[in-house]
Design a protein around this motif. Structure first.
Motif, PDB file in Angstrom:
ATOM      1  N   THR A  77      -1.264  -6.368   6.255  1.00 46.09           N
ATOM      2  CA  THR A  77      -2.387  -7.073   5.945  1.00 46.09           C
ATOM      3  C   THR A  77      -2.146  -8.533   5.636  1.00 46.09           C
ATOM      4  N   PHE A  78      -0.723  -8.974   5.788  1.00 48.43           N
ATOM      5  CA  PHE A  78      -0.399 -10.504   5.496  1.00 48.43           C
ATOM      6  C   PHE A  78      -1.085 -11.172   6.927  1.00 48.43           C
ATOM      7  N   CYS A  79      -0.652 -10.368   8.248  1.00 48.77           N
ATOM      8  CA  CYS A  79      -1.198 -11.145   9.258  1.00 48.77           C
ATOM      9  C   CYS A  79      -2.520 -10.652   9.779  1.00 48.77           C
ATOM     10  N   HIS A  80      -2.672  -9.268   9.730  1.00 51.35           N
ATOM     11  CA  HIS A  80      -3.987  -8.791  10.142  1.00 51.35           C
ATOM     12  C   HIS A  80      -4.866  -8.966   8.832  1.00 51.35           C
ATOM     13  N   ARG A  81      -5.205 -10.023   8.584  1.00 51.37           N
ATOM     14  CA  ARG A  81      -5.891 -10.428   7.219  1.00 51.37           C
ATOM     15  C   ARG A  81      -7.314  -9.787   7.078  1.00 51.37           C
ATOM     16  N   GLU A  82      -8.051  -9.759   7.931  1.00 49.61           N
ATOM     17  CA  GLU A  82      -9.470  -9.158   7.828  1.00 49.61           C
ATOM     18  C   GLU A  82      -9.592  -7.602   7.749  1.00 49.61           C
ATOM     19  N   HIS A 147     -12.352   2.676   6.874  1.00 46.69           N
ATOM     20  CA  HIS A 147     -11.262   3.804   6.742  1.00 46.69           C
ATOM     21  C   HIS A 147     -10.309   3.416   5.911  1.00 46.69           C
ATOM     22  N   ILE A 148      -9.904   2.132   5.694  1.00 50.08           N
ATOM     23  CA  ILE A 148      -8.849   1.888   4.925  1.00 50.08           C
ATOM     24  C   ILE A 148      -9.019   2.011   3.456  1.00 50.08           C
ATOM     25  N   SER A 149     -10.398   1.651   3.056  1.00 52.18           N
ATOM     26  CA  SER A 149     -10.759   1.673   1.764  1.00 52.18           C
ATOM     27  C   SER A 149     -10.938   3.109   1.411  1.00 52.18           C
ATOM     28  N   PHE A 150     -11.357   4.035   2.009  1.00 52.25           N
ATOM     29  CA  PHE A 150     -11.545   5.437   1.824  1.00 52.25           C
ATOM     30  C   PHE A 150     -10.004   5.793   1.379  1.00 52.25           C
ATOM     31  N   PHE A 151      -9.245   5.879   2.420  1.00 53.87           N
ATOM     32  CA  PHE A 151      -8.026   6.562   2.328  1.00 53.87           C
ATOM     33  C   PHE A 151      -6.999   5.882   1.257  1.00 53.87           C
ATOM     34  N   ALA A 161      -0.209   1.227   3.756  1.00 58.67           N
ATOM     35  CA  ALA A 161       0.208   2.516   4.007  1.00 58.67           C
ATOM     36  C   ALA A 161      -0.761   3.483   4.689  1.00 58.67           C
ATOM     37  N   VAL A 162      -1.984   3.040   4.854  1.00 58.69           N
ATOM     38  CA  VAL A 162      -2.958   3.861   5.894  1.00 58.69           C
ATOM     39  C   VAL A 162      -3.031   3.531   6.899  1.00 58.69           C
ATOM     40  N   HIS A 167      -2.183   4.263  13.874  1.00 56.64           N
ATOM     41  CA  HIS A 167      -1.413   3.290  14.767  1.00 56.64           C
ATOM     42  C   HIS A 167       0.039   3.815  14.915  1.00 56.64           C
ATOM     43  N   GLY A 168       0.358   4.767  14.089  1.00 59.55           N
ATOM     44  CA  GLY A 168       1.851   5.334  14.030  1.00 59.55           C
ATOM     45  C   GLY A 168       2.738   4.163  13.317  1.00 59.55           C
ATOM     46  N   SER A 169       4.013   4.307  13.362  1.00 65.16           N
ATOM     47  CA  SER A 169       4.887   3.333  12.902  1.00 65.16           C
ATOM     48  C   SER A 169       5.025   2.129  13.504  1.00 65.16           C
ATOM     49  N   VAL A 170       4.204   1.137  13.502  1.00 65.40           N
ATOM     50  CA  VAL A 170       4.223   0.059  14.412  1.00 65.40           C
ATOM     51  C   VAL A 170       5.354  -0.608  14.129  1.00 65.40           C
TER      52      VAL A 170
END
Lengths: 205, 269
Positions: A77-82, A147-151, A161-162, A167-170
Motif C-alpha cells: 500500500t506504500f506505492c499502490h496507495r489507493e 475486498h481488502i477491508s473485508f478480509f 497481507a490480503v 495476486h500471489g506473492s508478487v
C-alpha cells in the motif's frame, strides 16, 4: 478358389501410396485438432497448458518487486496507495518513484540504467507505458477497497497481507504474472465460500 | 438487503427542462443520439421527458411526463428473456445483465413504457469526450439491451462508503445522512432543479401495505409521500403509469394540479 467367390482386388503400388499418405495425413490432422482443442479449452479455463509462460510480460522498465518488497520490506500500500480507498489499486505516479529515486541509485549497473529511465520519464513528463497484467472485462466491476477491508477486518491482518490471496506473492516475482484465472467461476467460488452476495449486479452493472 | 427502491415523480413540479436527461446520458455512458437515430426510432434515452399538448389555442397547456424504466414488480420484460439477462433482484430492481444478453429484443417488445433500448451500433464518442466516460458503468457494445438501472453504480458505491463511515449500509442509515442520500440518488434526481424526482427505499411502506398492516413511520422523503398518498387515496394525486396493465411499477407519479381546477373546486365547494 470357388468360382464366383468375391476376392478383394490387391491395390496397386500407386493406390498404396495414396492410401498411406491419406492415412498419415489424417492422423496428423487429428493430432493437430486434438492439440488445438486442448489449448483452446485450457485457455478458456484460464491456464493454457501449451505455450503457457511462467514469466510475466516484459515491462518498459524492469521494475523488480523482489528488491522493493523482499529486500527493502516495503508495504504494497506504500506505492499502490489507493488500494484501500478506491476500486482501483492504482500504479504509482513517476513522481512517487522519484521521492526515493532522486537520491537512490541502483547497486548494479543494470539497475542504474533502469533507474535512469525513471528519471528521464520524470524530466520529460511522459507517462510510462506499463503493460497491464491483471485485467477483468469492462462489464466486471471489481472493487479493491471492499475486498481488502473485508478480509483484513475478518482475519485481523494488515491490508498488505490480503493482496496475495488473488495476486500471489508478487514480492518474489521478478516479472509480475497472473497466478489465478480471475474467471467468473473463480470469483463466484470465493464469494460463496465467504458469504458474499452472488447476485449478478454485485459485479455486473 | 431488504430494500425496494422506488421513485416519486411530482408532475406538478416538472418544468420539462431536460436536466435529468442530460445528467443520465453523461452518468451512464449513453452514446450521443444524432438526428438520424431519432428518425429511425433507435435513439437511446434511459430517461426522456414526454411532452403533451392539452387544450385549444389560446388555452394550451404543455404537460411534461418524465418516463424511464418503472422497475415493475411484475415486469413483462423479465419472463420473456430466454437467457435470464433481465430479472428482479433482492433490492426490487429490474436489472439488466449485459454479459448475459444475447439481443433477442423480446423484452423491449414487451415493455409498455418504451423504457428499453437496443444498441444498434457500436457506441462512439468524439475524441474530446472519451475521458468523460464513467468508469463505474459498463460501455454497452452493439447487440445488447440496456435501460435505466436506478444508477445502481451509485447505490453500490454509497453502500460501500456507508459501511466505511457509518459501519452500516442499510437504507435507513443512508437516508439519515443527506450527504449519503445525495450520493445514493440517481443522477437525474440530483440534477432536477425543481425537486420533481424523489428517490427512496419504499420497502417498509410497501410490505405494510401488502400485509394490510398499519403504515409505519416514514423513514425517508419518498416513504413520506407514499404514506400520504396511501392514507388519503381519495384526495391524493398519486398514480402509476399504465397501472391497468398490471405491471405493478415502483415509480409513483403525482398528477399535475391546475390553477383553474383548484379555483373551480374552491368556488363550487
Amino acid at each position: 478358389m470357388i468360382p464366383g467367390d468375391f476376392q478383394i482386388k490387391k491395390p496397386s503400388g500407386k493406390q498404396m501410396m495414396l492410401l498411406s499418405t491419406l492415412g498419415i495425413g489424417g492422423l496428423a490432422a487429428a493430432v493437430v485438432v486434438v492439440l488445438g482443442l486442448t489449448w483452446v479449452i485450457s485457455a478458456w479455463m484460464g491456464t493454457p497448458i501449451i505455450f503457457a509462460s511462467e514469466e510475466g510480460p516484459e515491462q518498459p522498465i524492469a521494475f523488480p518487486h523482489t528488491t522493493h518488497v523482499q529486500d527493502l520490506g516495503m508495504d504494497c500500500t506504500f506505492c499502490h496507495r489507493e488500494v484501500t480507498k478506491s476500486a482501483q489499486a492504482t500504479i504509482p505516479s513517476v513522481g512517487m518513484c522519484m521521492t526515493c529515486h532522486q537520491v537512490v541509485d541502483g547497486s548494479t549497473e543494470a539497475a542504474q540504467a533502469e533507474i535512469e529511465k525513471i528519471r528521464d520519464a520524470y524530466s520529460s513528463g511522459d507517462p510510462i507505458a506499463w503493460v497491464r497484467v491483471h485485467r477483468v472485462p469492462d462489464h466486471v466491476h471489481f472493487v479493491h477497497d471492499a475486498h481488502i477491508s473485508f478480509f483484513s477486518e475478518r482475519d485481523g491482518v494488515a491490508p498488505t497481507a490480503v493482496c496475495s490471496t488473488c495476486h500471489g506473492s508478487v514480492g518474489s516475482m521478478e516479472k509480475v504474472r497472473q497466478v489465478r484465472t480471475l474467471k467468473m467461476s473463480d470469483c463466484v467460488d470465493c464469494h460463496r465460500d465467504n458469504g458474499a452476495p452472488t447476485d449478478c449486479t454485485t459485479c455486473h452493472y | 438487503m431488504a430494500e425496494s427502491w422506488g421513485m416519486i415523480v411530482d408532475l406538478d413540479r416538472c418544468t420539462g427542462c431536460q436536466a435529468c436527461v442530460v445528467a443520465c446520458q453523461s452518468e451512464n455512458n449513453i452514446p450521443i443520439n444524432e438526428e438520424e437515430h431519432f428518425n429511425q426510432r433507435r435513439a437511446i434515452q434511459w430517461i426522456r421527458v414526454e411532452r403533451y399538448w392539452e387544450g385549444e389555442f389560446p388555452n394550451v397547456r404543455a404537460r411534461f411526463v418524465p418516463i424511464f424504466c418503472q422497475h415493475c414488480s411484475d415486469a413483462p420484460c423479465e419472463p420473456v428473456c430466454p437467457v435470464y439477462a433481465t430479472y428482479h433482484n433482492s433490492e426490487g430492481l429490474n436489472v439488466q445483465v449485459y454479459n448475459r444478453c444475447i439481443g433477442t429484443r423480446f423484452c423491449a417488445n414487451g415493455c409498455p413504457y418504451h423504457a428499453r433500448f437496443f444498441n444498434f451500433w457500436e457506441p462512439e464518442w468524439p475524441e474530446s469526450l472519451t475521458n468523460q466516460l464513467n468508469p463505474d458503468v459498463t460501455v454497452r457494445s452493439r447487440g445488447i439491451m440496456e435501460k435505466c438501472t436506478f444508477c445502481i453504480q451509485r447505490i453500490r458505491r454509497t453502500k460501500r462508503a456507508a459501511t466505511k463511515s457509518e459501519g452500516d449500509s442499510s437504507a435507513e442509515t443512508i437516508f439519515a445522512n443527506p450527504e449519503l442520500e445525495r450520493a445514493l440518488s440517481p443522477a437525474c434526481v440530483n440534477a432536477c432543479p425543481t425537486d420533481t424526482l424523489v428517490f427512496g427505499d419504499l420497502f417498509e411502506m410497501l410490505s405494510a401495505r401488502r400485509a394490510g398492516e398499519r403504515l409505519p413511520k416514514p423513514k425517508n422523503r419518498a416513504q413520506e409521500i407514499v404514506r400520504r398518498e396511501l392514507q388519503d387515496a381519495e384526495n391524493g394525486r398519486g398514480y402509476r403509469v399504465l397501472e391497468e396493465k398490471g405491471t405493478n411499477p415502483s415509480v409513483i407519479y403525482l398528477s399535475k394540479v391546475d390553477k383553474e381546477t383548484v379555483e373551480e373546486a374552491v368556488s363550487h365547494g
